[in-house]
Scaffold this active site. Structure first.
Site, mmCIF file in Angstrom:
data_model
loop_
_atom_site.group_PDB
_atom_site.id
_atom_site.type_symbol
_atom_site.label_atom_id
_atom_site.label_comp_id
_atom_site.label_asym_id
_atom_site.label_seq_id
_atom_site.Cartn_x
_atom_site.Cartn_y
_atom_site.Cartn_z
ATOM 1 N N THR A 107 -21.850 -91.781 -48.148
ATOM 2 C CA THR A 107 -21.211 -93.110 -48.219
ATOM 3 C C THR A 107 -20.702 -93.566 -46.859
ATOM 4 O O THR A 107 -20.409 -94.743 -46.669
ATOM 5 C CB THR A 107 -20.018 -93.071 -49.180
ATOM 6 O OG1 THR A 107 -19.028 -92.190 -48.628
ATOM 7 C CG2 THR A 107 -20.415 -92.576 -50.562
ATOM 8 N N ASP A 199 -22.889 -85.910 -31.636
ATOM 9 C CA ASP A 199 -21.742 -85.559 -32.476
ATOM 10 C C ASP A 199 -20.652 -84.949 -31.603
ATOM 11 O O ASP A 199 -20.799 -83.834 -31.087
ATOM 12 C CB ASP A 199 -22.179 -84.568 -33.575
ATOM 13 C CG ASP A 199 -21.059 -84.324 -34.576
ATOM 14 O OD1 ASP A 199 -19.965 -83.876 -34.151
ATOM 15 O OD2 ASP A 199 -21.262 -84.605 -35.769
ATOM 16 N N ASP A 202 -19.283 -81.456 -32.702
ATOM 17 C CA ASP A 202 -20.237 -80.362 -32.436
ATOM 18 C C ASP A 202 -20.305 -80.053 -30.957
ATOM 19 O O ASP A 202 -20.403 -78.884 -30.563
ATOM 20 C CB ASP A 202 -21.642 -80.762 -32.934
ATOM 21 C CG ASP A 202 -21.776 -80.592 -34.438
ATOM 22 O OD1 ASP A 202 -20.967 -79.856 -35.030
ATOM 23 O OD2 ASP A 202 -22.704 -81.188 -35.008
HETATM 24 N N1 URA Z 1 -19.012 -89.447 -34.631
HETATM 25 C C1 URA Z 1 -19.635 -88.762 -33.634
HETATM 26 O O1 URA Z 1 -19.273 -87.638 -33.320
HETATM 27 N N2 URA Z 1 -20.669 -89.373 -33.001
HETATM 28 C C2 URA Z 1 -21.086 -90.599 -33.321
HETATM 29 O O2 URA Z 1 -22.017 -91.101 -32.693
HETATM 30 C C3 URA Z 1 -20.429 -91.279 -34.367
HETATM 31 C C4 URA Z 1 -19.398 -90.678 -34.999
#
Ligand code: URA
Length: 208
Positions: A107, A199, A202
């Site tokens: 979502t 991310d 990460d």
């Molecule tokens: N969160 C992230 O870590 N990267 C994105 O591009 C968008 C949300």
């Protein structure tokens, strides 16, 4: 609503390092901290000061000191944690509140799983820390949470932003100043900022 984009060359250079796919975890984490510190410098620009007397080796001077405003840093778990130490290096007496919100992958809506505030949050000026302002779902939910908890003021420090996130904050929290280093082009189908940096969680914690 106020959106401040930090165009300083040092910040923009460091942002490029974050974008680079070749930047490893250690470097990425360090640079997130450095950018957060530089963003803090800007975000705290309006902190009130007071005149105090200080004795120098030469004379007594009247000089400025922070007027003891109460601050709270509010990292959104988990990527926001990467910004905490950089900000604390400039305002070490700030309290740290945590908000655990993740985006449901289907979502893309924020789901709250952990919140821990200082008991006097209603006396504090709050700075939400989240490196990525993408859909704006988590930042808007965090701002709502803080306002309901009585926070005095709320600002958002987000290293990289996208238009939908800025727009959502404008609609839902026009009083929350956004301090960011850039507004990128758009989001892809997975809600990632394009071109972005991937991310953030990460890359800070090495989980991919
Ligand atoms: N969160 C992230 O870590 N990267 C994105 O591009 C968008 C949300």
């Amino acid at each position: 609503m106020s959106v401040t984009i930090l165009t300083h060359p040092l910040i923009q250079h460091k942002l490029t390092m974050l974008r680079d796919i070749e930047t490893g975890v250690k470097m990425f984490r360090e640079v997130v901290g450095e950018i957060a510190m530089l963003m803090c410098y800007e975000a705290m620009r309006e902190l009130p000061t007071e005149d105090i007397k200080v004795t120098t080796p030469v004379a007594v001077a009247t000089s400025k000191a922070l007027a003891g405003k109460k601050l709270a840093l509010v990292p959104i778990l988990r990527a926001g944690l990467g910004m905490v130490d950089g900000v604390l290096s400039l305002v070490p007496s700030a309290k740290v509140a945590h908000i655990g919100l993740y985006r449901d992958p289907d979502t893309l809506q924020p789901v709250e799983y952990y919140c821990k505030m200082p008991h006097d949050i209603s006396e504090r000026d709050c700075f939400i820390l989240d490196p990525m302002l993408a859909t704006g779902g988590t930042a808007a939910a965090a701002a709502t949470y803080l306002k309901e908890a009585g926070a005095r003021t709320v600002k958002l420090l987000s290293i990289l932003s996208a238009p939908p996130g800025v727009e959502k904050m404008r609609l839902e929290h026009p009083d929350v100043e956004i301090i960011t280093c850039t507004i990128d082009s758009h989001l892809n189908d997975h809600g990632y900022i394009v071109p972005g940096l991937g991310d953030a969680g990460d890359r800070i914690f090495g989980t991919k």
